[in-house]
Enzyme design. Structure first.
Site, PDB file in Angstrom:
ATOM      1  CG  HIS A 255      -1.702   1.043   1.675  1.00  0.00           C
ATOM      2  ND1 HIS A 255      -3.446   0.996   0.884  1.00  0.00           N
ATOM      3  CD2 HIS A 255      -1.447   2.424   2.453  1.00  0.00           C
ATOM      4  CE1 HIS A 255      -3.519   2.139   1.125  1.00  0.00           C
ATOM      5  NE2 HIS A 255      -2.651   3.504   1.762  1.00  0.00           N
ATOM      6  CD  GLU A 256       1.443   3.516   3.493  1.00  0.00           C
ATOM      7  OE1 GLU A 256       1.671   4.554   2.894  1.00  0.00           O
ATOM      8  OE2 GLU A 256       0.167   3.465   4.233  1.00  0.00           O
ATOM      9  CG  HIS A 259       0.424   6.157  -0.562  1.00  0.00           C
ATOM     10  ND1 HIS A 259      -0.739   7.149  -1.112  1.00  0.00           N
ATOM     11  CD2 HIS A 259      -0.614   5.958   0.763  1.00  0.00           C
ATOM     12  CE1 HIS A 259      -1.296   6.964  -0.583  1.00  0.00           C
ATOM     13  NE2 HIS A 259      -1.611   5.757   0.295  1.00  0.00           N
ATOM     14  CD  GLU A 285      -4.721   6.942   0.481  1.00  0.00           C
ATOM     15  OE1 GLU A 285      -4.669   5.073   0.617  1.00  0.00           O
ATOM     16  OE2 GLU A 285      -3.713   7.186   1.659  1.00  0.00           O
TER      17      GLU A 285
END
Length: 490
Positions: A255-256, A259, A285
């Site tokens: 997830h990170e 980003h 997101e």
């Protein structure tokens, strides 16, 4: 020198100082000694005072009045600077510094209260943070809706009313899918066992590399709440480990990385300019969620992950790759947003969206938040909140003043659904690559069609340009119903 050149020279230093301020926040959440909290609050306040003075410098207004853009890029730079200048000049320097200091202190107080499940210990600082945020919202709104003014900081152009309408369209099909799954006869088996931290962090690095994270311009550290920080050539992410839940670590990392890949993928010509970072948190997101879910939790990629875990930890209790795919995507009601499956996740966000609108409007008092949260949670999830760390104390956002941020998570899921639908059409053999742990066709498509543009276009235009249609909730809901309908034999 032209007004535009003067303005951009000045802005570059402001952007650089903003990155330094972000590094202070990263340090606070990763390696800062606990005893440094008060001093760090003063340091953050001092930095915010310097930044606020630069961001409201009267010369910016003069340069903006005289600058004549000669390209699409220059016009975008001026659009961002003008918007930021108008916002910052509405907030008094006193208030900006007070917010910076109070939210810095609040973070440590929240972390201690969360660890001991002590809401009463957190409430005094929370009241101060909320009071300052409401004062900021009123200043920014300039007679308009205070919540919309806060939301505009994270998703420019969005309103509480427009998001409320989108979420109202999401909820019925999400709830229906949730009920069908929880009533299904078939339930995938769970992964069980103890997975040592060193192995989890090793796999975490493997996954970050597989998804294109550039370690020459980034690093991974541990934090209580995973996050991504920075842009350009210094982008840092964090993850966390739980001995009996390695997926928490792995998918927090992926997830990170989503980003971070967005920031690392922006055209280097935009470095340290307003266009040189992600255009909005909703678009940000979209990258983290498509990395984590549509790609990282796909049947093809979990086949690869199953092999990596077997090599790292030895034989797993689930030996079949298809059964492992089911374990990764098990649907179950739970208290924690960051650990929620794809079906439940947006319901967590909708709860926070409604509560924070009430907090900013003043119709919900801080001392009544715990009761309101627990009642709404039981209504939406059928679970009783057993302790505050599983309820109102679980997220860092409100303690550090990030009101208006939560809805961008659900908006990002909507955007990700649109991007995934288009990506699958553009790369029909994607699963063949994902099964080998090769995400390059997907990450390259995202970088070329979205990430490299940074803030060149508005957020909705960024998604529309990549997809060829205006974003809407349909592709996300279709994806969820198809995926989980098959998994649970609905």
């Amino acid at each position: 020198m032209s007004a535009y050149t003067d303005l951009m020279t000045f802005q570059r230093d402001t952007e650089a100082l903003g990155q330094v301020a972000g590094r202070l926040a990263w340090d606070q959440e990763t390696v800062m000694p606990r005893g440094a909290a008060d001093q760090r609050g003063d340091e953050v306040s001092a930095m915010e005072t310097v930044l606020h003075a630069r961001r409201t410098d009267p010369r910016i207004g003069d340069w903006l009045a005289r600058a004549e853009p000669e390209s699409e890029i220059e016009a975008a730079q001026l659009r961002h600077i003008r918007r930021a200048y108008l916002r910052h000049t509405r907030v008094p320097a006193r208030l900006a510094a007070a917010l910076a200091r109070e939210t810095s202190l609040s973070q440590g107080i929240w972390a201690a209260a969360r660890a001991t499940d002590d809401v009463a210990a957190f409430l005094p600082t929370f009241r101060r943070v909320l009071s300052l945020v409401r004062e900021q919202a009123a200043a920014l709104a300039d007679g308009g809706d205070p919540y919309d003014a806060l939301l505009d900081d994270y998703e420019p152009g969005a309103t509480g009313a427009s998001l409320s309408a989108m979420f109202a369209a999401l909820r019925p099909r999400l709830v229906a899918l949730r009920e069908a799954i929880l009533g299904a006869e078939h339930t995938p088996a769970a992964l069980t066992g103890i997975f040592p931290e060193d192995g989890q962090l090793k796999v975490s690095t493997t996954l970050a590399t597989a998804f294109g994270y550039d370690f020459d311009r980034g690093r991974i550290d541990k934090a209580v709440h995973p996050f991504s920080s920075g842009s350009g050539n210094d982008v840092r992410i964090t993850t966390r480990t739980m001995p009996d839940d390695p997926f928490n670590c792995f998918y927090s990392t992926v997830h990170e990385v989503g980003h971070a890949a967005y920031e690392q993928g922006i055209d280097q010509a935009y470095l340290l300019t307003p266009v040189g970072c992600g255009v909005s948190m909703g678009v940000h997101e979209s990258q983290s969620r498509i990395f984590e879910n549509q790609l990282g939790r796909s049947r093809a990629f979990t086949r690869y992950l199953h092999g990596v875990m077997g090599q790292t930890f030895g034989p797993l209790n689930i030996t079949d790759p298809d059964a492992f795919y089911g374990a990764v995507n098990r649907v179950r009601s739970g208290h924690i947003r960051t650990e929620a499956d794809e079906v439940h996740y947006n319901l967590h966000v909708l709860l926070r969206f409604d509560l924070e609108r009430d907090l900013i409007a003043g119709t919900l008092a801080p001392e009544d938040l715990e009761q309101a949260w627990n009642a709404r949670f039981e209504q939406d999830f059928g679970l009783v909140v057993d302790r505050p760390s599983n309820g109102m104390l679980q997220d860092v956002h409100w303690p550090i003043g990030l009101f208006g941020y939560f809805p961008t998570y659900a908006l990002g899921n909507v955007y990700a659904g649109c991007l995934h639908q288009t990506l699958r059409s553009a790369v029909p053999d994607l699963d063949d690559h994902l099964a080998r742990g090769d995400t390059t066709p997907a990450t390259t498509w995202l970088r070329e069609n979205l990430q490299r543009h940074g803030g060149l276009h508005t957020s909705r235009a960024t998604i529309a340009n990549a997809c060829g249609f205006d974003p809407h909730e349909g592709p996300l809901l279709d994806y969820l119903e198809t995926k989980f309908g098959a998994l649970y034999s609905l």
